[in-house]
Design a protein around this motif. Structure first.
Motif, PDB file in Angstrom:
ATOM      1  N   ASN A 549       0.946  -1.350   0.011  1.00  0.00           N
ATOM      2  CA  ASN A 549      -0.019  -0.021   0.024  1.00  0.00           C
ATOM      3  C   ASN A 549       0.877   1.317   0.033  1.00  0.00           C
ATOM      4  N   VAL A 550       1.965   1.094  -0.647  1.00  0.00           N
ATOM      5  CA  VAL A 550       2.765   2.472  -0.760  1.00  0.00           C
ATOM      6  C   VAL A 550       2.039   3.547  -1.677  1.00  0.00           C
ATOM      7  N   GLN A 551       1.491   2.913  -2.536  1.00  0.00           N
ATOM      8  CA  GLN A 551       0.928   3.983  -3.497  1.00  0.00           C
ATOM      9  C   GLN A 551      -0.424   4.573  -2.406  1.00  0.00           C
ATOM     10  N   GLY A 552      -1.050   3.790  -1.789  1.00  0.00           N
ATOM     11  CA  GLY A 552      -2.279   4.398  -1.005  1.00  0.00           C
ATOM     12  C   GLY A 552      -1.931   5.144   0.216  1.00  0.00           C
ATOM     13  N   ALA A 553      -0.585   4.867   0.466  1.00  0.00           N
ATOM     14  CA  ALA A 553      -0.001   5.944   1.575  1.00  0.00           C
ATOM     15  C   ALA A 553       0.221   7.251   1.131  1.00  0.00           C
ATOM     16  N   CYS A 554       0.875   7.260   0.047  1.00  0.00           N
ATOM     17  CA  CYS A 554       1.000   8.357  -0.695  1.00  0.00           C
ATOM     18  C   CYS A 554      -0.180   9.294  -0.846  1.00  0.00           C
ATOM     19  N   ASP A 555      -1.305   8.572  -1.541  1.00  0.00           N
ATOM     20  CA  ASP A 555      -2.552   9.049  -1.824  1.00  0.00           C
ATOM     21  C   ASP A 555      -3.077   9.574  -0.726  1.00  0.00           C
ATOM     22  N   MET A 556      -3.090   8.809   0.482  1.00  0.00           N
ATOM     23  CA  MET A 556      -3.612   9.477   1.900  1.00  0.00           C
ATOM     24  C   MET A 556      -2.984  10.445   2.637  1.00  0.00           C
ATOM     25  N   GLY A 557      -1.772  11.028   2.095  1.00  0.00           N
ATOM     26  CA  GLY A 557      -1.224  12.012   2.607  1.00  0.00           C
ATOM     27  C   GLY A 557      -0.080  11.861   3.438  1.00  0.00           C
ATOM     28  N   ALA A 558       0.369  10.507   3.600  1.00  0.00           N
ATOM     29  CA  ALA A 558       1.605  10.252   4.425  1.00  0.00           C
ATOM     30  C   ALA A 558       3.001  10.853   4.037  1.00  0.00           C
ATOM     31  N   LEU A 559       2.982  12.085   3.533  1.00  0.00           N
ATOM     32  CA  LEU A 559       3.937  12.835   2.953  1.00  0.00           C
ATOM     33  C   LEU A 559       3.959  14.317   3.628  1.00  0.00           C
ATOM     34  N   PRO A 560       5.155  14.822   3.882  1.00  0.00           N
ATOM     35  CA  PRO A 560       5.088  16.181   4.670  1.00  0.00           C
ATOM     36  C   PRO A 560       4.386  17.171   4.030  1.00  0.00           C
ATOM     37  N   GLN A 561       4.597  17.164   2.643  1.00  0.00           N
ATOM     38  CA  GLN A 561       4.166  18.476   2.007  1.00  0.00           C
ATOM     39  C   GLN A 561       2.637  18.348   1.487  1.00  0.00           C
ATOM     40  N   TYR A 562       1.987  17.288   1.785  1.00  0.00           N
ATOM     41  CA  TYR A 562       0.645  17.126   1.027  1.00  0.00           C
ATOM     42  C   TYR A 562      -0.368  16.650   2.155  1.00  0.00           C
ATOM     43  N   LEU A 563      -1.422  17.035   2.097  1.00  0.00           N
ATOM     44  CA  LEU A 563      -2.484  16.393   2.462  1.00  0.00           C
ATOM     45  C   LEU A 563      -3.291  15.520   1.603  1.00  0.00           C
ATOM     46  N   PRO A 564      -4.184  14.612   2.200  1.00  0.00           N
ATOM     47  CA  PRO A 564      -4.815  13.656   1.351  1.00  0.00           C
ATOM     48  C   PRO A 564      -5.058  14.062  -0.423  1.00  0.00           C
ATOM     49  N   LEU A 586      -4.748  23.664  11.067  1.00  0.00           N
ATOM     50  CA  LEU A 586      -3.624  22.780  10.661  1.00  0.00           C
ATOM     51  C   LEU A 586      -2.505  23.572  10.318  1.00  0.00           C
ATOM     52  N   PRO A 587      -1.377  22.966  10.887  1.00  0.00           N
ATOM     53  CA  PRO A 587       0.004  23.720  10.525  1.00  0.00           C
ATOM     54  C   PRO A 587       0.215  23.891   9.084  1.00  0.00           C
ATOM     55  N   ALA A 588       0.824  25.254   8.673  1.00  0.00           N
ATOM     56  CA  ALA A 588       1.026  25.343   7.261  1.00  0.00           C
ATOM     57  C   ALA A 588       2.342  25.121   6.715  1.00  0.00           C
ATOM     58  N   GLN A 589       3.340  25.002   7.730  1.00  0.00           N
ATOM     59  CA  GLN A 589       4.654  24.647   7.050  1.00  0.00           C
ATOM     60  C   GLN A 589       4.872  23.269   6.776  1.00  0.00           C
ATOM     61  N   PRO A 590       5.446  23.040   5.512  1.00  0.00           N
ATOM     62  CA  PRO A 590       5.677  21.582   5.025  1.00  0.00           C
ATOM     63  C   PRO A 590       6.599  20.914   6.226  1.00  0.00           C
ATOM     64  N   GLY A 591       6.325  19.753   6.265  1.00  0.00           N
ATOM     65  CA  GLY A 591       7.089  18.951   7.550  1.00  0.00           C
ATOM     66  C   GLY A 591       8.697  18.628   6.959  1.00  0.00           C
TER      67      GLY A 591
END
Length: 894
Positions: A549-564, A586-591
């Protein structure tokens, strides 16, 4: 093609020319018995049980290999037919063991079924009987050739579908049997234990060894779900008895149909392994103590609350997981950003396909695989880059084999002579880290020889002048000097790709795990755009995802700069949308990315981490640095199904349910959203990850209450445009590929058909930059890392199954000539040393690696190869250069 009309059992039927009598009868709902026939295999006609009577014919033809003819009159159950079938069954039973009562196939055996159907009993014929030893030389498949009826299905599926030809007919006359070369058994024949032979066997000659004695077929409840290993997303049936998973088989639909790899079919014993975490653990005075769930949640909440109050939300980081469901990754995203107040959330895509997300998104607007997996079989040319597909994505590789069988040209770009490279028409063994030179040179040839797709580029792309200028100096002669590939071969491959009717690019981490990973992706995207090999069937750019589910994790926003849904966290409108839905700011600065998290921990800036289903102590580049970083934290919480090497460092360990113990969805490598279905209750006192997240959120004062993952999915889909039209009610068998914007939308198989997501496809000028660390006098060898067929990721699952019996230890692959010069023999133990660490492992001499290179996988904690690898990272994606580092070997006393 004209149609033909005939009559079967006094019923008229019209069928296409070339249709067999068997198939025509099937269209009428008439069942003709078969043993050797399989619609996915070549026609054989050897068992004769499917004979029918054709008016005017003297002989009874086998219906599976006899095509209908105009005016043909067929009878499938005439007196002559019944007599022939009974005689065939009597002859089979004369030399067949009569242990039906204890046979694992009892109830699903076709010989048993037909003997009952036609009233045939053993004893009508007497004669010699076979007495073969039962073959149990491996952990997965039992071969009892005394029960074999010589239908040949296993032989044909192994040859025609799996492409291995491990078994065939041997001996002659009465002694004929299906055997391996020299009749030495599967374990010595190169069998990959995919189990396809077991899947097609109609009798009890082949059985799944792990299922022996675990239950009769009618006692087992099949639960259809999605495989938890690679990103292909095979559909499997977990076989359940008394709340235990006792086996698995292909579900018969989905991308895999009836086929699985060894992990998908036999790699599930970890579910009930005695080392499963079943109760929460808290470390007190350096020792683990079991605690209740309320105490564990309270401890975690207090730890995060204190750190947040003292240092702020940016002092906390979260690692999400490619192994948990979409619903759980979505909730963890919500927990991190809303409750903990941090955008520091990342996951293992950072180690593999973060360059894909960055590169493809910049060039096309979408960082995902462009085409369906099944499209691969229709390609005229396949350019496979840095992917050992037969080991990493075995079921997907079957489509590559199909393409080759129908005449496609396979070009493999890989320093190693992998199994896939051996299948290729052209193998380009590039020097590691020189991919950009190769692809820029191919583009140079295509532009110079005017082979580019002018209408496509002029209408749908931008930036060609800049690309043309950037590749001007990348001549084939220069490519030969840098990559080691002959200039004429570069020209040959460039011309073949540009002029192919349908050319597909496949790649994995051999392309991305470099300091130029993002540029590498941009370079191959330039190639596809230039030739218009995108937006059509059997073309495209196809990154093959390595985890379920690495594609799904990206889709769901498990990335510091993206929401789902890849909605940028820095855009106020996106934050407002999610703030309104989630009920808080929500915090604005990318993680930070995971690499940046570890650096911050070492500096004392990051105080706490919540790691879910990840094992960075083994998977991170420069793993010793990762261990040091985690040890600097004030508070570490790990949530997993085993006490992994990372979990052992934690202050609190939360026991999670495995994928077999919960409901949800995974999104596979082709963007297909598929169901995960609960087969058994959570083991022990473990809980589903989503339930743990909800409990923790409530303890932190932000209740997230859901009764079922369906409710989480619906909330996510309402906020994520690409998933907006998907629901559990629509996810029945085949799943749906995003984008799917509305409930009546069928899903999108091929991206960029009419236009690119970003509008126009953008060419990017990229330049060659050598790897960060190359061999020198002190460290004269180049270490390359990757995967093995029988294992997965950091081994926490596969090393707790029968897969370990087949591949128990890791070896360092060393070129035979290099080994000879170093005085190394097969199995010698060596110390492998880099600038960052050292490990000890045995060597395997092989010509699969070129001179000057060694290779090992990262699956084995006792040979943790990432203690050696280089933490230098791609500036565009922060992915480490796991594919290139310098090492030396020291031979140990044997």
């Amino acid at each position: 093609m004209s149609d033909i009309t005939c009559m079967i059992n006094d019923i008229t039927v019209t069928v296409p020319r070339g249709t067999s009598i068997l198939a025509a009868a099937g269209m009428l709902g008439i069942d003709i018995p078969t043993f050797c026939h399989d619609p996915a295999l070549s026609r054989y006609g050897g068992c004769r049980i499917c004979v029918v009577e054709v008016q005017g014919w003297q002989q009874l033809p086998a219906s599976c290999v006899t095509e209908v003819r105009p005016g043909m009159v067929v009878y499938t159950e005439s007196a002559r037919v019944l007599e022939a079938r009974r005689t065939i069954l009597e002859l089979m039973l004369a030399n067949h063991p009569s242990d039906c009562l204890t046979c694992e196939k009892n109830g699903t055996c076709r010989l048993q079924e037909y003997a009952y159907r036609y009233g045939v009993k053993k004893g009508a014929w007497q004669g010699a009987a076979r007495a073969y030893d039962i073959e149990t030389d491996n952990p997965f498949i039992i071969r009892d050739m005394n029960k074999c009826i010589l239908c040949g299905k296993c032989v044909r599926v192994c040859s025609e579908v799996v492409g291995r030809s491990v078994i065939d007919y041997s001996y002659r006359g009465f002694r004929v049997k299906v055997a391996t070369p020299l009749d030495l058994g599967l374990s010595k024949a190169g069998c990959v234990f995919c189990g396809s032979c077991v899947e097609v066997c109609p009798v009890g000659a082949l059985t799944d060894k792990p299922r022996v004695g675990q239950g009769r077929p009618w006692e087992l409840t099949p639960v259809t779900t999605t495989c938890p290993y690679c990103g292909v997303g095979c559909q499997i049936d977990l076989l359940v008895k008394d709340n235990r998973v006792v086996g698995a088989k292909a579900a018969g639909h989905g991308v895999n149909g009836r086929h699985l790899c060894v992990k998908g079919r036999y790699g599930h014993q970890f579910i009930h392994h005695p080392q499963r975490l079943t109760v929460p653990l808290v470390k007190k005075n350096g020792r683990w103590q079991e605690v209740s769930w309320p105490e564990a949640i309270r401890k975690v909440a207090e730890g995060f609350r204190q750190i947040k109050q003292q240092y702020g939300g940016r002092s906390i980081a979260v690692l999400a997981s490619a192994r948990i469901t979409n619903e759980e990754n979505y909730l963890l995203n919500k927990l991190a950003r809303l409750v903990l107040g941090t955008n520091h959330i990342d996951h293992c895509a950072r180690l593999c396909h973060a360059p894909t997300v960055a590169g493809l998104a910049a060039a096309t607007g979408s960082g995902a695989m462009t085409n369906p997996i099944k499209d691969i079989a229709g390609a005229d040319l396949i350019l496979a880059i840095g992917t050992n597909t037969t080991e990493t994505h075995p079921v997907l590789s079957l489509f590559i084999r199909q393409a080759i069988q129908r005449g496609a040209v396979l070009v493999v770009v890989d320093p190693r002579k992998t199994e896939l490279a051996k299948l290729a028409a052209i193998h380009l063994p590039v020097k590691p880290g020189t991919d950009i030179v190769l692809f820029n040179s191919m583009i140079n040839v295509i532009i110079e020889e005017n082979l580019w797709n002018k209408p496509f580029v002029e209408e749908r792309c931008e930036g060609l002048p800049e690309l043309t200028a950037a590749v001007r100096d990348y001549t084939p002669a220069y490519a030969q000097e840098v990559t080691g590939i002959a200039a004429e071969t570069v020209r040959q491959v460039a011309r073949a790709y540009a002029t192919a009717g349908r050319a597909a690019i496949l790649y994995t981490m051999g392309l991305t795990q470099h300091v130029t990973g993002t540029d590498n992706v941009l370079a191959v995207t330039n190639l596809a755009l230039l030739c218009g090999q995108i937006g059509r069937a059997s073309t495209g750019i196809n990154p093959l995802r390595g985890q379920n589910n690495v594609q799904g994790a990206c889709d769901m926003g498990a990335l510091p700069q993206y929401l789902p849904g890849y909605q940028p966290v820095w855009e106020e409108s996106c934050r407002e949308k999610f703030s309104k839905a989630w009920g808080g700011p929500l915090p604005a600065q990318p993680g930070m990315t995971v690499g940046e998290m570890l650096q911050a921990a070492c500096r004392g800036e990051l105080k706490a981490m919540y790691i879910v289903g990840e094992n960075p102590v083994i998977s991170e580049a420069d793993a010793n640095h990762a261990t040091q970083a985690l040890s600097q934290l004030d508070f570490l919480v790990v949530q997993d199904i085993f006490l992994t090497e990372t979990a052992q460092m934690a202050d609190v360990v939360l026991p999670a349910a495995s994928w077999a113990e919960k409901d949800g969805t995974f999104t596979n490598t082709e963007r297909r959203v598929q169901r995960v279905r609960q087969a058994i209750p959570p083991v022990g006192n473990s809980q589903a990850d989503w339930q743990i997240f909800c409990a923790l959120a409530e303890a932190l004062g932000r209740p997230m209450r859901y009764r079922h993952p369906r409710e989480i999915f619906d909330e996510m889909a309402a906020l994520t445009p690409a998933y907006a039209g998907i629901s559990y009610d629509r996810l029945v068998k085949e799943g749906i590929q995003w984008p799917c914007p509305t409930p009546d939308h069928p899903g999108t198989g091929i991206l960029h058909q009419e236009k690119f997501v970003r509008g126009k496809g953008k060419f990017h000028a990229v330049a060659y930059r050598p790897p960060d660390e190359l061999p020198d006098r002190q460290y004269p060898l180049l270490l390359n890392t990757g995967r093995r067929l029988f294992h997965y990721h950091t081994g926490s699952m596969t090393l707790r199954t029968g897969l370990k019996d087949v591949y128990p230890v890791e070896y360092l692959d060393v070129n035979s000539q290099d080994a000879g010069e170093m005085g190394l023999a097969q199995g010698d133990r060596v110390k492998v040393i880099s600038r960052r660490g050292e490990i000890v492992m045995p060597v395997r001499l092989t010509d699969e690696v070129p001179r000057g290179m060694v290779f090992a996988s990262f699956h084995f904690p006792d040979a943790a190869v990432n203690k050696l690898t280089n933490g230098a990272r791609c500036p565009g994606s922060h992915t480490p250069e796991l594919k290139v580092c310098a090492v030396r070997l020291e031979k140990l006393e044997q």
